[in-house]
Design a protein around this motif. Structure first.
Motif, PDB file in Angstrom:
ATOM      1  N   LEU A  10       9.758  10.940 -11.504  1.00 15.71           N
ATOM      2  CA  LEU A  10       7.800  10.832 -11.385  1.00 15.71           C
ATOM      3  C   LEU A  10       8.075   9.579 -11.028  1.00 15.71           C
ATOM      4  O   LEU A  10       8.177   8.629 -12.085  1.00 15.71           O
ATOM      5  CB  LEU A  10       7.356  11.271 -12.637  1.00 15.71           C
ATOM      6  N   GLY A  11       7.235   9.370  -9.987  1.00 15.73           N
ATOM      7  CA  GLY A  11       6.180   7.471  -9.979  1.00 15.73           C
ATOM      8  C   GLY A  11       8.295   6.732  -9.515  1.00 15.73           C
ATOM      9  O   GLY A  11       7.336   6.084  -8.514  1.00 15.73           O
ATOM     10  N   TYR A  12       8.796   6.525  -9.583  1.00 12.68           N
ATOM     11  CA  TYR A  12       9.652   5.648  -9.529  1.00 12.68           C
ATOM     12  C   TYR A  12       9.983   5.962  -8.144  1.00 12.68           C
ATOM     13  O   TYR A  12      10.697   4.991  -7.097  1.00 12.68           O
ATOM     14  CB  TYR A  12      11.687   5.669 -10.353  1.00 12.68           C
ATOM     15  N   GLU A  13      10.169   7.596  -8.117  1.00  9.37           N
ATOM     16  CA  GLU A  13      10.907   8.094  -6.894  1.00  9.37           C
ATOM     17  C   GLU A  13      10.812   7.671  -5.728  1.00  9.37           C
ATOM     18  O   GLU A  13      10.180   7.858  -4.365  1.00  9.37           O
ATOM     19  CB  GLU A  13      11.353   9.225  -6.672  1.00  9.37           C
ATOM     20  N   ASN A  14       8.488   7.825  -5.791  1.00  9.62           N
ATOM     21  CA  ASN A  14       7.905   7.829  -4.264  1.00  9.62           C
ATOM     22  C   ASN A  14       8.538   5.907  -4.222  1.00  9.62           C
ATOM     23  O   ASN A  14       7.361   5.579  -3.487  1.00  9.62           O
ATOM     24  CB  ASN A  14       6.305   7.257  -4.927  1.00  9.62           C
ATOM     25  N   LEU A  15       8.868   4.836  -4.968  1.00  2.00           N
ATOM     26  CA  LEU A  15       9.316   3.250  -4.927  1.00  2.00           C
ATOM     27  C   LEU A  15       9.782   3.129  -3.468  1.00  2.00           C
ATOM     28  O   LEU A  15       9.667   1.974  -3.257  1.00  2.00           O
ATOM     29  CB  LEU A  15       9.487   2.479  -6.164  1.00  2.00           C
ATOM     30  N   GLY A  16      10.993   3.915  -3.122  1.00  2.00           N
ATOM     31  CA  GLY A  16      11.721   3.833  -1.877  1.00  2.00           C
ATOM     32  C   GLY A  16      10.564   3.336  -0.672  1.00  2.00           C
ATOM     33  O   GLY A  16      11.569   2.246  -0.086  1.00  2.00           O
ATOM     34  N   ILE A  17       9.762   3.977  -0.671  1.00  2.00           N
ATOM     35  CA  ILE A  17       9.153   3.727   0.545  1.00  2.00           C
ATOM     36  C   ILE A  17       8.368   1.971   0.380  1.00  2.00           C
ATOM     37  O   ILE A  17       8.196   0.828   1.662  1.00  2.00           O
ATOM     38  CB  ILE A  17       7.892   4.681   0.805  1.00  2.00           C
ATOM     39  N   GLY A  18       8.398   1.680  -0.681  1.00  2.00           N
ATOM     40  CA  GLY A  18       7.926  -0.265  -0.630  1.00  2.00           C
ATOM     41  C   GLY A  18       9.071  -0.810   0.557  1.00  2.00           C
ATOM     42  O   GLY A  18       8.640  -1.722   0.072  1.00  2.00           O
ATOM     43  N   LEU A  19      10.142  -0.015   0.512  1.00  2.00           N
ATOM     44  CA  LEU A  19      11.510  -1.109   1.074  1.00  2.00           C
ATOM     45  C   LEU A  19      10.612  -1.480   2.695  1.00  2.00           C
ATOM     46  O   LEU A  19      11.294  -2.255   2.911  1.00  2.00           O
ATOM     47  CB  LEU A  19      12.318  -0.930   0.968  1.00  2.00           C
ATOM     48  N   LEU A  20      10.161  -0.751   3.157  1.00  2.00           N
ATOM     49  CA  LEU A  20       9.601  -1.092   4.355  1.00  2.00           C
ATOM     50  C   LEU A  20       9.094  -2.796   4.608  1.00  2.00           C
ATOM     51  O   LEU A  20       9.500  -3.301   5.510  1.00  2.00           O
ATOM     52  CB  LEU A  20       8.302  -0.268   5.499  1.00  2.00           C
ATOM     53  N   GLY A  21       8.392  -2.992   3.428  1.00  2.00           N
ATOM     54  CA  GLY A  21       7.705  -4.233   3.332  1.00  2.00           C
ATOM     55  C   GLY A  21       8.902  -5.557   3.668  1.00  2.00           C
ATOM     56  O   GLY A  21       8.403  -6.056   4.121  1.00  2.00           O
ATOM     57  N   ILE A  45       0.690  -1.234   0.193  1.00  2.00           N
ATOM     58  CA  ILE A  45      -0.054   0.525   0.121  1.00  2.00           C
ATOM     59  C   ILE A  45       1.172   1.541  -0.086  1.00  2.00           C
ATOM     60  O   ILE A  45       0.404   1.993  -0.245  1.00  2.00           O
ATOM     61  CB  ILE A  45      -1.256   0.203   1.501  1.00  2.00           C
ATOM     62  N   ALA A  46       2.094   1.570   0.995  1.00  2.00           N
ATOM     63  CA  ALA A  46       2.805   2.347   0.999  1.00  2.00           C
ATOM     64  C   ALA A  46       2.973   3.589  -0.414  1.00  2.00           C
ATOM     65  O   ALA A  46       2.483   4.115  -0.787  1.00  2.00           O
ATOM     66  CB  ALA A  46       3.514   2.561   1.619  1.00  2.00           C
ATOM     67  N   ALA A  47       4.004   3.098  -1.441  1.00  2.00           N
ATOM     68  CA  ALA A  47       3.911   2.986  -2.536  1.00  2.00           C
ATOM     69  C   ALA A  47       3.133   3.798  -3.317  1.00  2.00           C
ATOM     70  O   ALA A  47       2.764   5.198  -3.651  1.00  2.00           O
ATOM     71  CB  ALA A  47       5.192   2.396  -3.441  1.00  2.00           C
ATOM     72  N   PRO A  48       2.249   3.221  -3.328  1.00  2.65           N
ATOM     73  CA  PRO A  48       0.856   3.184  -4.317  1.00  2.65           C
ATOM     74  C   PRO A  48       0.202   4.462  -3.224  1.00  2.65           C
ATOM     75  O   PRO A  48      -0.279   5.695  -3.586  1.00  2.65           O
ATOM     76  CB  PRO A  48       0.095   2.625  -4.329  1.00  2.65           C
ATOM     77  N   ALA A  49       0.233   4.306  -2.715  1.00  3.39           N
ATOM     78  CA  ALA A  49      -0.287   5.869  -1.759  1.00  3.39           C
ATOM     79  C   ALA A  49       0.267   6.913  -1.321  1.00  3.39           C
ATOM     80  O   ALA A  49      -0.613   7.642  -1.355  1.00  3.39           O
ATOM     81  CB  ALA A  49      -0.604   5.382   0.168  1.00  3.39           C
ATOM     82  N   ASN A  58      17.077   4.912   9.855  1.00  5.57           N
ATOM     83  CA  ASN A  58      18.109   5.257   8.298  1.00  5.57           C
ATOM     84  C   ASN A  58      16.952   5.815   7.747  1.00  5.57           C
ATOM     85  O   ASN A  58      17.138   6.427   6.712  1.00  5.57           O
ATOM     86  CB  ASN A  58      18.899   4.512   8.104  1.00  5.57           C
ATOM     87  N   SER A  59      16.326   4.776   7.683  1.00  7.00           N
ATOM     88  CA  SER A  59      14.988   5.067   6.460  1.00  7.00           C
ATOM     89  C   SER A  59      14.200   6.403   6.245  1.00  7.00           C
ATOM     90  O   SER A  59      13.895   7.305   5.433  1.00  7.00           O
ATOM     91  CB  SER A  59      14.085   4.267   5.240  1.00  7.00           C
ATOM     92  N   SER A  60      13.948   6.551   7.765  1.00  2.00           N
ATOM     93  CA  SER A  60      12.885   8.127   7.159  1.00  2.00           C
ATOM     94  C   SER A  60      13.122   8.835   8.389  1.00  2.00           C
ATOM     95  O   SER A  60      13.115  10.468   8.151  1.00  2.00           O
ATOM     96  CB  SER A  60      11.400   7.077   8.353  1.00  2.00           C
ATOM     97  N   VAL A  61      13.362   8.741   9.542  1.00  2.00           N
ATOM     98  CA  VAL A  61      13.704   9.818  11.085  1.00  2.00           C
ATOM     99  C   VAL A  61      15.161  10.589   9.448  1.00  2.00           C
ATOM    100  O   VAL A  61      15.311  11.449   9.875  1.00  2.00           O
ATOM    101  CB  VAL A  61      13.951   9.314  11.992  1.00  2.00           C
ATOM    102  N   VAL A  62      15.765   9.877   9.936  1.00  2.00           N
ATOM    103  CA  VAL A  62      17.927  10.229   9.324  1.00  2.00           C
ATOM    104  C   VAL A  62      18.275   9.418   9.090  1.00  2.00           C
ATOM    105  O   VAL A  62      18.622   8.885   9.432  1.00  2.00           O
ATOM    106  CB  VAL A  62      18.257  11.399  10.786  1.00  2.00           C
ATOM    107  N   SER A  63      18.830  10.081   7.740  1.00  2.00           N
ATOM    108  CA  SER A  63      19.402   9.124   7.212  1.00  2.00           C
ATOM    109  C   SER A  63      21.222   8.648   7.621  1.00  2.00           C
ATOM    110  O   SER A  63      21.751  10.774   6.831  1.00  2.00           O
ATOM    111  CB  SER A  63      19.237   9.160   5.775  1.00  2.00           C
ATOM    112  N   VAL A  64      21.283   8.271   8.944  1.00  2.00           N
ATOM    113  CA  VAL A  64      23.112   8.255   8.947  1.00  2.00           C
ATOM    114  C   VAL A  64      23.716   8.098   7.250  1.00  2.00           C
ATOM    115  O   VAL A  64      24.653   9.424   7.068  1.00  2.00           O
ATOM    116  CB  VAL A  64      23.062   7.769   9.624  1.00  2.00           C
ATOM    117  N   SER A  65      23.102   7.071   6.559  1.00  2.00           N
ATOM    118  CA  SER A  65      24.229   6.620   5.430  1.00  2.00           C
ATOM    119  C   SER A  65      24.196   7.831   4.229  1.00  2.00           C
ATOM    120  O   SER A  65      25.627   8.679   4.100  1.00  2.00           O
ATOM    121  CB  SER A  65      23.322   5.667   4.841  1.00  2.00           C
ATOM    122  N   TYR A  66      22.748   8.834   4.503  1.00  2.00           N
ATOM    123  CA  TYR A  66      22.989   9.887   3.654  1.00  2.00           C
ATOM    124  C   TYR A  66      24.531  10.961   4.491  1.00  2.00           C
ATOM    125  O   TYR A  66      24.302  12.098   4.200  1.00  2.00           O
ATOM    126  CB  TYR A  66      21.333  10.220   3.672  1.00  2.00           C
TER     127      TYR A  66
END
Lengths: 227, 244
Positions: free
Chosen positions: B49-60, B24-28, B176-184
């Motif tokens: 566009l579109g592809y950048e929203n895919l990142g959040i799907g990694l949660l699943g 759900i996350a990415a389409p939402a 790392n992927s939501s609050v603050v990206s240490v890697s970034y």
């Protein structure tokens, strides 16, 4: 046939050797902390011995191609994830050893959990958890049963049922090895372990010897008489 | 064995939370984000566009990778606090390397199927929402995103296996992927940080990434695979030697 041959682990087990034979209930007895569970876990390939070998029908556990069809084991707890139903737990187990799905219903029936098959394992009482563990052990209709403290958590009716069940298994020709710190069940052979060493090993009559009863023999062998 | 592991994974309520979130996350996000994307289009910053929203799907994928292992190590009940399902698993499948292969295969399969559905849905939904601006549906890029998720799932799987605890993995990855990206943040210090597993993987399907380093999709894929392979090797080394 179970053979434990000079199995050692630093500070826990010292050259433990004994056998458990088909058609007999072998009681593996000792006070808490004597090394019963360690020995059983080494036999089942869960822990390693530093020296010595433990085999089932001449093979180490990990070499058995479909282990559930050779050995049924009952250890601490139900062995099931809390969120899984009893039926779902037994189904994945059956799939893992290519056992027919129909076995799931059969073993649930054997241990009297048919009614509770759809309930999550986390909601089971202690006695039901043990029954589910036993159902898993019986899934592959194994000729060898290894049970660690099977009476723990059972109510009097459960203990009675388990005693009869184990005798029946031995009468069917199965090898039954059960560890216990209690002595109140019918055994054919006895292995007494104390502080990681085998203190006595033989038929019930041999181990009882002149002590009169298994209790007296046990207390004399383990030095627990001060109680 | 793979069938057993599949049935085990899909029998867990937490796995379904992972599946649902991932689906759900990415389409939402596309739906929620459409006004933002319109603005971005007007200011001319549109590439992914579109592809950048895919990142959040990694949660699943992360959740699935974690629960595939952590479920084995949760206590089976209060009456036996030290007992866990892994004992049963190892009694049924005592060859530990085979068991890990079966587990990894089952996990990869579930994440890949979920990823393929989500990624296609997300990109297609973007085309519906922003028909004039959405980039074309590129199967190769979608496949790269799916591969990224699968590798990330395996990464979470390996790390959880090393720590035998899902909380550590989830905390590290979610923070790392939501609050603050240490890697970034590290990429600000050294360009090499762009080769950290969570960042490098996204280069497989995104063309513009924050940070200066540009990494070709193929290189990104290989680097991430190497990370995953190394961590899986370490995890299986420990798993085959530790007492259960």
């Amino acid at each position: 046939m179970i053979r434990i041959d000079r199995v050692s682990r630093p500070r826990i087990l010292h050259e433990v050797s004994f056998e458990a034979r088909p058609g007999r209930v072998t009681g593996f007895l000792g006070p808490n902390g004597a090394g019963k569970t360690s020995t059983v876990r080494i036999l089942l390939g869960l822990d390693r011995a530093s020296t010595g070998t433990a085999t089932i029908n001449s093979q180490p556990y990990a070499a058995l191609p479909r282990p559930l069809t050779v050995v049924g084991a009952l250890l601490d707890g139900s062995g099931a994830h809390r969120a899984r139903t009893a039926r779902a737990h037994l189904r994945w187990l059956a799939a893992s050893n290519a056992l027919p799905r129909a076995r799931v219903g059969e073993v649930l029936e054997t241990v009297g959990l048919t009614e509770a098959a759809g309930r999550r394992a986390g909601r089971f009482s202690l006695g039901m958890s043990r029954r589910l563990g036993l159902a898993a052990a019986l899934l592959g209709d194994p000729p060898v049963l290894v049970l660690d403290e099977p009476f723990n958590g059972l109510d009097p009716a459960g203990i009675l049922w388990m005693r009869e069940f184990l005798s029946r298994c031995a009468a069917e020709g199965r090898t039954v090895l059960l560890s216990s710190h209690l002595l109140d069940f019918p055994v054919d052979d006895v292995v007494v372990i104390n502080r990681g060493r085998v203190a006595a090993h033989g038929t019930l009559a041999e181990v009882q010897g002149d002590h009169g009863s298994l209790e007296d023999a046990f207390l004399a062998l383990t030095g627990a008489a001060s109680w | 064995m793979v069938r057993a592991e599949l049935s085990k994974l899909l029998g867990l309520p937490t796995a379904w939370i992972g599946l649902a979130l991932g689906l759900i996350a990415a389409p939402a996000l596309v739906l929620v984000n459409t006004p933002g994307m319109r603005q971005a289009i007007e200011s001319g910053e549109v590439t992914d566009l579109g592809y950048e929203n895919l990142g959040i799907g990694l949660l699943g994928a992360l959740i699935l990778g974690v629960v595939a292992v952590s479920s084995e190590y949760t206590s089976t009940g209060d009456d036996a606090p030290g007992a866990h399902q892994m004992t049963t698993t190892l009694l049924a499948m005592p060859r530990r390397s085979h068991l890990l292969l079966a587990k990894g295969a089952a996990l990869s399969f579930v994440v890949a199927v979920q990823g393929a559905l989500t990624a296609s849905a997300t990109v297609l939904l973007t085309q519906v929402m922003l028909p004039d601006h959405a980039p074309p549906f590129e199967p190769a890029r979608v496949a790269a995103a799916v591969l990224y998720w699968t590798l990330l799932g395996l990464l979470a799987f390996a790390i959880t296996l090393i720590f035998r605890n899902g909380i550590i993995t989830l905390t590290v990855f979610i923070v790392n992927s939501s609050v603050v990206s240490v890697s970034y943040l590290l990429t600000k210090l050294t360009p090499w940080a762009a080769y950290l597993p969570d960042i490098v993987g996204a280069h497989m399907f995104l063309r513009t990434m924050p940070g200066e380093t540009h990494i070709a999709p193929l290189t990104a894929g290989l680097v991430m695979t190497a990370w995953v392979a190394a961590l899986l090797a370490a995890a299986s080394y420990l798993f085959t030697r530790r007492p259960a």
